[in-house]
Design a protein around this motif. Structure first.
Motif, short mmCIF file in Angstrom:
data_model
loop_
_atom_site.label_atom_id
_atom_site.label_comp_id
_atom_site.label_asym_id
_atom_site.label_seq_id
_atom_site.Cartn_x
_atom_site.Cartn_y
_atom_site.Cartn_z
N ILE B 4 0.86 -1.20 0.00
CA ILE B 4 0.00 0.00 0.00
C ILE B 4 0.89 1.24 0.00
CG2 ILE B 4 -1.72 1.29 1.34
CD1 ILE B 4 -2.73 -1.41 2.33
N LEU B 5 1.95 1.18 0.81
CA LEU B 5 2.88 2.31 0.86
C LEU B 5 3.52 2.55 -0.51
CD1 LEU B 5 4.71 1.80 4.27
CD2 LEU B 5 2.83 3.32 3.73
N VAL B 6 3.92 1.44 -1.16
CA VAL B 6 4.54 1.58 -2.48
C VAL B 6 3.53 2.20 -3.46
CG1 VAL B 6 5.51 0.31 -4.43
CG2 VAL B 6 6.13 -0.32 -2.12
N GLY B 7 2.29 1.71 -3.40
CA GLY B 7 1.26 2.25 -4.28
C GLY B 7 1.06 3.73 -4.03
N LEU B 8 1.06 4.10 -2.74
CA LEU B 8 0.91 5.51 -2.37
C LEU B 8 2.04 6.35 -2.96
CD1 LEU B 8 -1.30 6.65 -0.61
CD2 LEU B 8 0.28 6.62 1.32
N LEU B 9 3.25 5.80 -2.86
CA LEU B 9 4.43 6.50 -3.40
C LEU B 9 4.24 6.82 -4.88
CD1 LEU B 9 7.67 6.88 -2.61
CD2 LEU B 9 7.88 4.93 -4.08
N PHE B 10 3.81 5.81 -5.63
CA PHE B 10 3.66 6.04 -7.07
C PHE B 10 2.46 6.93 -7.36
CE2 PHE B 10 6.16 2.10 -7.09
CZ PHE B 10 7.25 2.64 -7.71
N ALA B 11 1.38 6.73 -6.60
CA ALA B 11 0.18 7.54 -6.85
C ALA B 11 0.49 9.02 -6.63
CB ALA B 11 -0.94 7.08 -5.93
N ILE B 12 1.18 9.31 -5.54
CA ILE B 12 1.43 10.72 -5.23
C ILE B 12 2.35 11.35 -6.27
CG2 ILE B 12 2.70 12.17 -3.60
CD1 ILE B 12 1.30 10.51 -1.42
N THR B 13 3.42 10.61 -6.64
CA THR B 13 4.34 11.18 -7.63
C THR B 13 3.64 11.37 -8.97
OG1 THR B 13 5.91 9.76 -6.50
CG2 THR B 13 6.73 11.01 -8.34
N ALA B 14 2.81 10.38 -9.35
CA ALA B 14 2.11 10.49 -10.63
C ALA B 14 1.10 11.63 -10.60
CB ALA B 14 1.40 9.18 -10.95
N LEU B 15 0.39 11.76 -9.48
CA LEU B 15 -0.58 12.85 -9.36
C LEU B 15 0.10 14.20 -9.47
CD1 LEU B 15 -3.10 11.78 -6.60
CD2 LEU B 15 -3.54 12.22 -9.02
N SER B 16 1.26 14.30 -8.81
CA SER B 16 1.99 15.56 -8.88
C SER B 16 2.36 15.88 -10.33
CB SER B 16 3.25 15.44 -8.01
OG SER B 16 4.25 16.28 -8.50
N SER B 17 2.80 14.85 -11.06
CA SER B 17 3.18 15.07 -12.45
C SER B 17 1.98 15.53 -13.28
CB SER B 17 3.79 13.79 -13.01
OG SER B 17 4.11 13.97 -14.35
N ILE B 18 0.87 14.83 -13.12
CA ILE B 18 -0.32 15.17 -13.92
C ILE B 18 -0.84 16.54 -13.52
CG2 ILE B 18 -2.69 14.47 -14.45
CD1 ILE B 18 -1.74 11.57 -13.85
N GLY B 19 -0.88 16.77 -12.19
CA GLY B 19 -1.38 18.06 -11.71
C GLY B 19 -0.55 19.22 -12.24
N CYS B 20 0.77 19.08 -12.20
CA CYS B 20 1.65 20.14 -12.69
C CYS B 20 1.40 20.40 -14.17
CB CYS B 20 3.11 19.78 -12.50
SG CYS B 20 3.61 19.72 -10.80
N TRP B 21 1.14 19.32 -14.89
CA TRP B 21 0.95 19.47 -16.34
C TRP B 21 -0.36 20.23 -16.62
CZ3 TRP B 21 4.36 18.58 -20.12
CH2 TRP B 21 3.89 18.63 -21.43
N LEU B 22 -1.38 19.92 -15.83
CA LEU B 22 -2.71 20.48 -16.12
C LEU B 22 -2.89 21.90 -15.59
CD1 LEU B 22 -4.98 17.37 -15.55
CD2 LEU B 22 -4.15 18.32 -17.71
N ILE B 23 -2.28 22.19 -14.44
CA ILE B 23 -2.52 23.51 -13.84
C ILE B 23 -1.41 24.46 -14.31
CG2 ILE B 23 -2.80 24.79 -11.69
CD1 ILE B 23 -3.48 22.02 -10.41
N PRO B 24 -1.74 25.45 -15.08
CA PRO B 24 -0.69 26.30 -15.67
C PRO B 24 -0.19 27.36 -14.71
CG PRO B 24 -2.81 26.97 -16.50
CD PRO B 24 -3.08 25.85 -15.55
N GLY B 26 3.09 28.21 -12.10
CA GLY B 26 4.39 27.81 -11.60
C GLY B 26 4.38 27.57 -10.10
N ARG B 27 3.67 28.44 -9.36
CA ARG B 27 3.67 28.33 -7.90
C ARG B 27 2.98 27.06 -7.43
NH1 ARG B 27 5.88 33.20 -5.65
NH2 ARG B 27 7.03 33.88 -7.49
N VAL B 28 1.86 26.76 -8.05
CA VAL B 28 1.13 25.54 -7.69
C VAL B 28 2.00 24.32 -7.99
CG1 VAL B 28 -0.89 24.12 -8.19
CG2 VAL B 28 -1.11 26.60 -8.07
N ALA B 29 2.66 24.35 -9.15
CA ALA B 29 3.51 23.23 -9.55
C ALA B 29 4.64 23.02 -8.55
CB ALA B 29 4.06 23.46 -10.95
N GLU B 30 5.26 24.13 -8.13
CA GLU B 30 6.33 24.03 -7.12
C GLU B 30 5.83 23.31 -5.88
OE1 GLU B 30 7.27 28.05 -6.21
OE2 GLU B 30 8.48 28.33 -8.01
N ALA B 31 4.65 23.77 -5.41
CA ALA B 31 4.10 23.20 -4.17
C ALA B 31 3.78 21.72 -4.35
CB ALA B 31 2.86 23.98 -3.76
N LEU B 32 3.15 21.38 -5.48
CA LEU B 32 2.78 19.98 -5.73
C LEU B 32 4.02 19.10 -5.74
CD1 LEU B 32 0.09 20.05 -8.55
CD2 LEU B 32 -0.12 19.01 -6.30
#
Lengths: 226, 485
Positions: B4-24, B26-32
């Motif tokens: 579950i921890l491993v899944g969480l690790l990948f989910a969070i990193t992937a979400l950060s990547s997708i979120g940064c791509w979608l939200i234009p 810079g500040r939000v991307a830094e935080a994510l």
């Protein structure tokens, strides 16, 4: 392990297909027109697809038929289509200043086939009766791979480098289909998918090269040294 | 629980990547990105503490958590966190790229994701693909600033790394083939399966396959003579990316070589494999020492130093259990931390002096008393001087080589380390105590550009003064997997 025990006719068709794939890599080696390279690559992929289907039927590996269809679709159709699109976008026709002549590169290619044969002799399992299928598979595997590397070395055009890489992959794929038809399906699927990503990446990079460097000739890339 | 921890690790990193791509923004991307990096670090820490020493497999044997892989993940997580902090100030300083900042962080998270994926792969073929994916994500990061130099570096990187990796694929396929003689045409391709049939397999075939894998992953590690992409890519990428390339990517590729070494440990060709690895390491060390001495550009200097350290690690793994492996693993962690600091400092100097040339960077300490001092400490640490952690890594692995058949490599490494020490610090002497610069540097530094330097230098100082006993136990448990019998 010798997986296929082939009778005369089957064995002849099998040899014909492998040798055709090998000869097609020589076509790429000799021509300086990039469109010819792409065409030869597409045909080579189709030959490999037919070979996969053939092994699937002769050796009773039903999943190989699925792989064959995917190979024909992806390697034989989608990849060449993408490559031609890149070619048209970048306005590339042919290589104008080849490093060495076609004839010389053909001779080098022939020498590499000899080397591949030598390697196959050393690696084929010793002991029992030598199996010509294995020799043939290993020789073509190494020969196509080495010719792919030769293309990487001798070509200066960005797209030819990509084709060189794809030829190497084709060689490995062809060899693995014959030597280990039972290789897990998932792995082959992922490799096919991976190839697609690589080609898209290269497409983007070629566009950058054209706009930023102004040329897709690797000889223009001389800024970073030391 | 672990998975579950491993899944969480990948989910969070992937979400950060997708979120940064979608939200234009810079500040939000830094935080994510920073949040993802911090959470990943904690998760890897928990995994490290909880995973049993024999490792666990799941998902039809496709995934594997074991101490060796987790150690590499730890290096990745730490460097990812430090680089994410540094990226905030550094990337804000690149004003011309501010509109594309969210893309940068999207790629950055995606790169980290691929780096986390590689060490948990239990299938050598899938491991190969994850390494190939790291090439793709990092190539776009190298090419992020669209200048002729960066595109050239990215192009060379992709071509050389892919060509090298295709050999690794060939090696993997031949390994599988070697197994079919013992097991049958279809079997589950895993590291432990490979290790099981390796002792009885055709030694010529196994050794040939290993050499292909070594050349293939060695290209990605940057072992000479396949290292030529490394200085270009490391020097042209933005500094946080250079840190991630050097401190995380090279380790992941090295893991490929090391896993195959582990596969071969009971096979008759193990000693040949070790000697080849040592020879490649020794050559890398020589090339690095020569290029460090004559270097003119600051980030290439740091890049060649990565080549040097990867060479030393290769030698350490070649020396084998126990001290060679323990030293090389300790070296891996300390190199990841120290080299990040060196790249952060180089990035800061690049911003301040607007030049990559060492001759343009002068009197750093006069203008930057705090970050300058930290950078100097990092430079001292990277040359392997005590009291920093790299010193212990090097001493331990050299101790491991003295008794073995490759003792010549100990003397070779010792001499070249001295050459590197003199050559590397010579450049820093000029940068710190040379004449006044022609132009007054830009002394504005965001605190995020100094904090990661302090953190990593502090960490390697602690690791140099005190090698925690649990870490020693942990590393010796890994090293037992490399004993020939």
């Amino acid at each position: 392990m010798p997986i296929l025990h082939l009778n005369g006719t089957v064995s002849a068709v099998f040899s014909l297909l492998t040798i055709t794939a090998l000869i097609l890599s020589f076509v790429m080696l000799a021509s300086h027109w990039i469109k010819n390279h792409i065409l030869a690559f597409a045909i080579q992929s189709w030959v490999i697809a037919v070979l996969s289907a053939f092994i699937g039927i002769a050796g009773h590996f039903p999943e190989l038929i699925a792989i064959a269809i995917l190979t024909a679709l992806l390697r034989g159709t989608v990849l060449p289509y993408l490559l031609i699109k890149i070619l048209d976008q970048a306005h590339l026709g042919r290589e104008f200043a080849p490093l060495i002549q076609s004839s010389t590169s053909m001779v080098l290619g022939a020498l590499l086939v000899l080397l591949a044969y030598g390697m196959a002799l050393h690696l084929a399992p010793s002991g029992s009766v030598p199996d010509p299928t294995i020799w043939m598979a290993l020789t073509t595997l190494f020969a196509i791979t080495l010719i792919g590397f030769l293309m990487l070395v001798l070509r200066t055009e960005a797209l030819s480098h990509l084709l060189g890489l794809l030829v190497i992959e084709n060689g490995i794929f062809l060899g693995s289909q014959i030597l280990m038809p039972g290789m897990p399906l998932l792995l082959e699927l992922v490799i096919l998918f991976d190839l697609l990503i690589i080609v898209v990446t290269f497409g983007i990079l070629v566009r950058y090269l054209k706009t930023e460097v102004g040329s897709t000739d690797s000889r223009a890339l001389r800024r970073l040294v030391g | 629980m672990l998975w579950i921890l491993v899944g969480l690790l990948f989910a969070i990193t992937a979400l950060s990547s997708i979120g940064c791509w979608l939200i234009p923004s810079g500040r939000v991307a830094e935080a994510l990105n920073l949040t993802a990096a911090a959470v990943d670090c904690v998760l890897v820490g928990v995994l490290l503490a909880r995973t049993p020493s024999h490792g666990v497999e799941t998902f039809h044997h496709y995934l594997l958590l074991n101490p060796l892989g987790l150690w590499v993940m730890l290096c990745t997580a730490l460097v990812y966190l430090l680089a994410s902090i540094h990226a905030i100030g550094y990337m804000r300083g690149m004003r011309e790229e501010s509109a594309r900042l969210n893309r940068f962080y999207a790629l950055f998270s995606a790169f980290a994701l691929t780096l986390f994926l590689a060490p948990i792969q239990n299938n050598p073929g899938l491991f190969w693909i994850t390494i190939e994916l790291t090439t793709i994500t990092s190539a776009f990061l190298v090419a992020f600033q669209r200048a002729p130099e960066t595109i050239e570096a990215a192009w060379k990187y992709v071509i050389i790394a892919s060509a090298g990796l295709s050999l690794a694929l060939l090696g993997t396929v031949l390994f599988y083939w070697a197994g079919t003689f013992a097991i049958g045409p279809t079997y589950n391709m895993t590291w432990s399966r490979f290790a099981a049939f390796a002792p009885g397999a055709n030694p010529v075939l196994i050794l040939f396959a290993f050499l292909l894998v070594l050349i293939g992953f060695g290209t990605k590690v940057g072992l000479a003579p396949m290292h030529t992409w490394l200085p270009d890519a490391h020097s042209e990428a933005p500094a946080p990316v250079s840190a991630l390339l050097s401190g995380a990517l090279l380790n992941c590729a090295m893991l490929g070589v090391v896993r195959y070494l582990e596969v071969l440990r009971r096979s008759p060709v193990y000693s040949y494999a070790q000697t080849t690895l040592i020879a490649l390491g020794a050559l890398s060390l020589l090339i690095a020492a020569l290029f460090i001495t004559r270097q003119r550009l600051i980030k290439r200097l740091a890049a060649y130093s990565s080549l040097e350290h990867m060479g030393i690690m290769a030698i350490g793994f070649g020396f084998g259990a126990p001290f060679g492996v323990i030293g090389a693993l300790y070296q891996m962690l300390n190199h990841a931390l120290t080299k990040s600091a060196v790249f952060f400092g180089a990035g800061n100097a690049l911003h301040a002096y607007h030049s990559k040339r060492i001759t343009k960077i002068r009197r750093v300490l006069d203008y930057f008393p705090v970050s300058g001092a930290l950078w100097l400490a990092a430079a001292l640490a990277i040359t392997g001087a005590p009291p920093f952690g790299l010193f212990w890594g090097e001493v331990t692995l050299l101790r491991g080589g003295m008794a073995g058949p490759n003792a010549w490599a100990v003397a070779w490494t010792g001499i070249l380390l001295i050459v590197v020490f003199i050559g590397f610090l010579k450049h820093f002497r000029f940068m710190y105590f040379g004449p006044m610069p022609a132009q007054i540097p830009d002394t504005t530094l965001h605190w995020t550009q100094v904090a990661p330097l302090a953190l990593s230098v502090g960490a390697v100082l602690v690791l140099g003064l005190w090698w925690p006993h649990p870490v020693w136990i942990y590393l010796s448990a890994i090293a037992r997997h490399f004993e020939p019998n």
